[in-house]
Structure formats: structure tokens, C-alpha cells
Motif scaffolding. Structure first.
Motif, PDB file in Angstrom:
ATOM      1  N   THR A  82       0.833  -1.212   0.000  1.00 50.77           N
ATOM      2  CA  THR A  82       0.000   0.000   0.000  1.00 50.77           C
ATOM      3  C   THR A  82       0.864   1.257   0.000  1.00 50.77           C
ATOM      4  OG1 THR A  82      -1.731  -1.195   1.197  1.00 50.77           O
ATOM      5  CG2 THR A  82      -1.833   1.210   1.213  1.00 50.77           C
ATOM      6  N   ILE A  83       1.904   1.257   0.804  1.00 52.99           N
ATOM      7  CA  ILE A  83       2.805   2.413   0.829  1.00 52.99           C
ATOM      8  C   ILE A  83       3.508   2.567  -0.515  1.00 52.99           C
ATOM      9  CG2 ILE A  83       4.831   3.403   1.958  1.00 52.99           C
ATOM     10  CD1 ILE A  83       4.019   1.926   4.488  1.00 52.99           C
ATOM     11  N   ALA A  84       3.862   1.450  -1.142  1.00 53.50           N
ATOM     12  CA  ALA A  84       4.477   1.510  -2.465  1.00 53.50           C
ATOM     13  C   ALA A  84       3.527   2.145  -3.478  1.00 53.50           C
ATOM     14  CB  ALA A  84       4.887   0.112  -2.912  1.00 53.50           C
ATOM     15  N   GLY A  85       2.250   1.781  -3.428  1.00 54.55           N
ATOM     16  CA  GLY A  85       1.283   2.388  -4.333  1.00 54.55           C
ATOM     17  C   GLY A  85       1.108   3.873  -4.082  1.00 54.55           C
ATOM     18  N   PHE A  86       1.138   4.278  -2.820  1.00 53.67           N
ATOM     19  CA  PHE A  86       1.036   5.709  -2.515  1.00 53.67           C
ATOM     20  C   PHE A  86       2.242   6.475  -3.054  1.00 53.67           C
ATOM     21  CE2 PHE A  86       2.114   9.168   0.488  1.00 53.67           C
ATOM     22  CZ  PHE A  86       1.042  10.017   0.219  1.00 53.67           C
ATOM     23  N   ALA A  87       3.428   5.900  -2.970  1.00 58.59           N
ATOM     24  CA  ALA A  87       4.629   6.547  -3.505  1.00 58.59           C
ATOM     25  C   ALA A  87       4.534   6.715  -5.020  1.00 58.59           C
ATOM     26  CB  ALA A  87       5.874   5.743  -3.135  1.00 58.59           C
ATOM     27  N   VAL A  88       3.978   5.720  -5.697  1.00 64.11           N
ATOM     28  CA  VAL A  88       3.809   5.822  -7.152  1.00 64.11           C
ATOM     29  C   VAL A  88       2.855   6.962  -7.503  1.00 64.11           C
ATOM     30  CG1 VAL A  88       2.888   4.655  -9.171  1.00 64.11           C
ATOM     31  CG2 VAL A  88       4.378   3.428  -7.616  1.00 64.11           C
ATOM     32  N   LEU A  89       1.713   7.014  -6.827  1.00 64.65           N
ATOM     33  CA  LEU A  89       0.726   8.062  -7.120  1.00 64.65           C
ATOM     34  C   LEU A  89       1.277   9.452  -6.817  1.00 64.65           C
ATOM     35  CD1 LEU A  89      -2.539   6.392  -5.735  1.00 64.65           C
ATOM     36  CD2 LEU A  89      -1.775   6.568  -8.115  1.00 64.65           C
ATOM     37  N   LEU A  90       2.003   9.579  -5.716  1.00 69.86           N
ATOM     38  CA  LEU A  90       2.555  10.872  -5.344  1.00 69.86           C
ATOM     39  C   LEU A  90       3.584  11.352  -6.360  1.00 69.86           C
ATOM     40  CD1 LEU A  90       2.697  13.147  -3.237  1.00 69.86           C
ATOM     41  CD2 LEU A  90       4.431  11.792  -2.027  1.00 69.86           C
ATOM     42  N   GLY A  91       4.517  10.484  -6.728  1.00 65.73           N
ATOM     43  CA  GLY A  91       5.531  10.876  -7.706  1.00 65.73           C
ATOM     44  C   GLY A  91       4.943  11.134  -9.080  1.00 65.73           C
TER      45      GLY A  91
END
Length: 345
Positions: A82-91
């Protein structure tokens, strides 16, 4: 001469039977038993609390056994993904917003950055819980608005005005904590947290002056792509291969940090071969600096969270605690990208 003193008198008549009645035994001087006897007759020494001699080798062996029995914290795979997906969306969101900016048309990019800054302030204040939380949150939001406005309105794209804004708002936040006596007692403890919040907000604002210099938009694309990829790969690796564990209390592995930084550097090199004004070498340089900075900042957030839990502080807002890593990584990677662009490109 008395008869008792003659050589033929022999030994005293009471040498075998003891002294006669009324006479004390003869003293010939202190013996060895009189000197050491009292020390031998002492019982075992009782140590007082705090006595440095009270620690015995057996206690050290017990401590070593206790340290060996510490079980590592379990890594939640779904949380890491989930944190990995949030990092993708943010970047990805910041990269796409940077592509819309242009001379005289940077307001949409500034609005996106301001939203991310508010998210950063919310996550860090809820996770760290500094004294005078409302004051710190309001000062952080005000820092975001003032820093973005200054970054857009200044004649030259520089970082010095943003540093002045961050320093001024940091003083305001500390003064706000001095008003209440309860918050004043914890002023020293909260200084680091307040400094991180203000500095993180100013770090996101550096993307605006970076977009105003030559090769700035390309640098944002390379740096944020490398950063988002590094954070994502690091978290996915923790879900698949969390080895070797960096600390039992921190649910992170060294493999994720190293692989994430390497793939971020590779992504920067690949993008550098396609973008105008870049080369694979310059792209790799930007990717290496920003990706390594982001994954290390994300790792530092994990250590800080583990330290708060070990200190006995109750866990705070669940979402805010796990959003800290990607937000903090990108906030620190943005000024690093600016410096690399100004100094080496």
C-alpha cells in the motif's frame, strides 16, 4: 636471683595446665588471627542500589540472553504494498503537474504542490504530536502558502527567499508554543519536530523555482521519477524479501534500500538518454542523488517511529504514520535535485 629465673627452673608450672587462678594469660603481641580474623568473619557484602560493584558477570550474561531473545517486528506485506502504491501516485502526480508548467503558467503546478504540502503537514503533525499541535499545523500551512507565493513572485529563481520564509515561520511556531506553560516545558523536545515540518514544506516549494530555470522541468521529471521508483521498489522488496533486517524493531530490510536506489539511478540514466539537455551520465547523477536521498529519508522515518513506540508513546493516526516515509523522501529529494541542477547541469 630469684629461683623462678634460674635456667634450671624449667618451664612455668602453669604452661600446660593454664595460668593460676587470679592471673590473666600472658600477652605476647597481636597474632595473625587477630589482624585478619575480623575481616574473615564478615558475611557476604550487601550491595546497595546504584552501587557500581553490584553488577556481576551473571547479570551481563542475563542481559546478553535477553538481547538475543528480542523477536523482530513482523512485516505486514499488504501495508508495504500500500505504501508503495502511494509513492507511485505521489511521484506520478507531481511529474504530470510539472509538465503543465511553463512561462507565465505555473499556477496549476503551484496548486498541486500546495495540496501535497498540506498533506505533509497533516501527516507529520498527526504522527509526531508536537506540543501546541494546532499552532504547528497552522504555521506549517502558512509556510506552504507564503513559500509558494515567494517562489512564484521573486524576480530570480533562488532558494534564499525560501530559507528566510522557513526560518521566520519556525520562530513563529516556537513562540506559539511558549504561550502555554504546558507546551513550554516540552519546547526542547518539540524543536526538532517543528523544524522537520517547516523544512519539509519548504522542500516541496523548491520545485517551483526549479521549474523556472533552464533544464528545470526535465530535472523534475528525472528526479521525481527516480525517487518514486526507488521508494516503490524498496517497499515492494520489503514485502517480498525483507533481508537482512536492519534492526529488529524496524520492519525494513537492507535489500530494499539498496535495490531501490540502484533502480532509481538506472531510471534516471534511461530518461537522460531521451530528454533534451540530458545525457545518460547526467541523468544517472540526478537519479542517484535523489533516489538515495529519498530511500534513506524513508528509512529514517521508520527508525523514528520505532523509537517512539519503544519509548512508550501510544501509536497515533494509522494513515498519517505510514504516509510519512514517501512524503518525507520526496520533500528531501526536491532540494537535492535543485542543487544538482544548479551545480552540475
Amino acid at each position: 636471683m630469684f629461683a623462678s629465673a634460674s635456667p634450671a627452673a624449667g618451664p612455668d608450672p602453669w604452661s600446660d595446665d593454664g595460668p593460676p587462678a587470679g592471673f590473666p594469660p600472658p600477652r605476647v603481641g597481636p597474632g595473625l588471627d587477630d589482624l585478619v580474623g575480623p575481616r574473615k568473619r564478615r558475611g557476604p557484602r550487601r550491595f546497595r542500589p546504584g552501587d557500581p560493584l553490584a553488577r556481576r558477570p551473571d547479570d551481563e550474561a542475563d542481559d546478553e540472553i535477553d538481547e538475543e531473545e528480542i523477536e523482530p517486528v513482523e512485516i505486514d506485506k499488504r501495508l508495504s504494498l500500500t505504501i508503495a502504491g502511494f509513492a507511485v501516485l505521489l511521484g506520478l502526480g507531481l511529474v504530470l503537474a510539472a509538465q503543465t508548467s511553463g512561462p507565465g503558467h505555473r499556477l496549476p503546478f503551484a496548486i498541486v504542490i500546495f495540496g501535497v504540502q498540506l498533506l505533509f503537514v497533516l501527516a507529520w503533525t498527526m504522527a509526531t504530536r508536537p506540543p501546541a499541535l494546532l499552532v504547528v499545523a497552522l504555521v506549517g500551512a502558512a509556510t506552504a502558502g507564503v513559500a509558494d507565493t515567494v517562489a512564484l513572485q521573486t524576480a530570480e529563481a533562488r532558494l534564499i527567499p525560501l530559507l528566510y520564509v522557513a526560518a521566520g515561520n519556525l520562530v513563529v511556531a516556537l513562540l506559539g508554543q511558549l504561550v502555554r506553560r504546558v507546551d513550554r516545558r516540552r519546547l526542547t523536545d518539540s524543536f526538532g519536530t517543528t523544524l522537520l515540518i517547516v523544512a519539509g514544506v519548504a522542500g516541496f516549494a523548491t520545485l517551483l523555482p526549479l521549474s523556472r530555470i533552464p533544464a528545470g522541468t526535465q530535472t523534475i521529471t528525472v528526479s521525481l521519477t527516480a525517487t518514486a521508483l526507488a521508494l516503490t521498489v524498496a517497499r515492494i522488496t520489503d514485502a517480498v524479501l525483507p533481508w537482512p533486517r536492519l534492526a529488529p524493531q524496524v520492519p525494513r530490510g537492507a535489500a530494499g534500500v539498496v535495490i531501490g536506489a540502484m533502480l532509481g539511478t538506472l531510471a534516471g540514466s534511461v530518461l537522460g538518454s531521451f530528454l533534451v539537455g540530458f545525457t545518460p551520465t547526467s541523468g544517472a547523477l540526478v537519479g542517484l542523488v535523489t533516489a538515495a536521498t529519498a530511500v534513506l529519508a524513508d528509512l529514517a522515518v521508520g527508525y523514528a517511529e520505532a523509537g517512539r513506540l519503544m519509548a512508550g508513546e501510544p501509536p497515533t493516526f494509522w494513515i498519517a504514520r505510514h504516509m510519512q516515509g514517501p512524503l518525507g523522501g520526496i520533500a528531501l529529494a526536491a532540494p537535492a535535485a535543485y542543487l544538482v541542477c544548479v551545480l552540475f547541469l
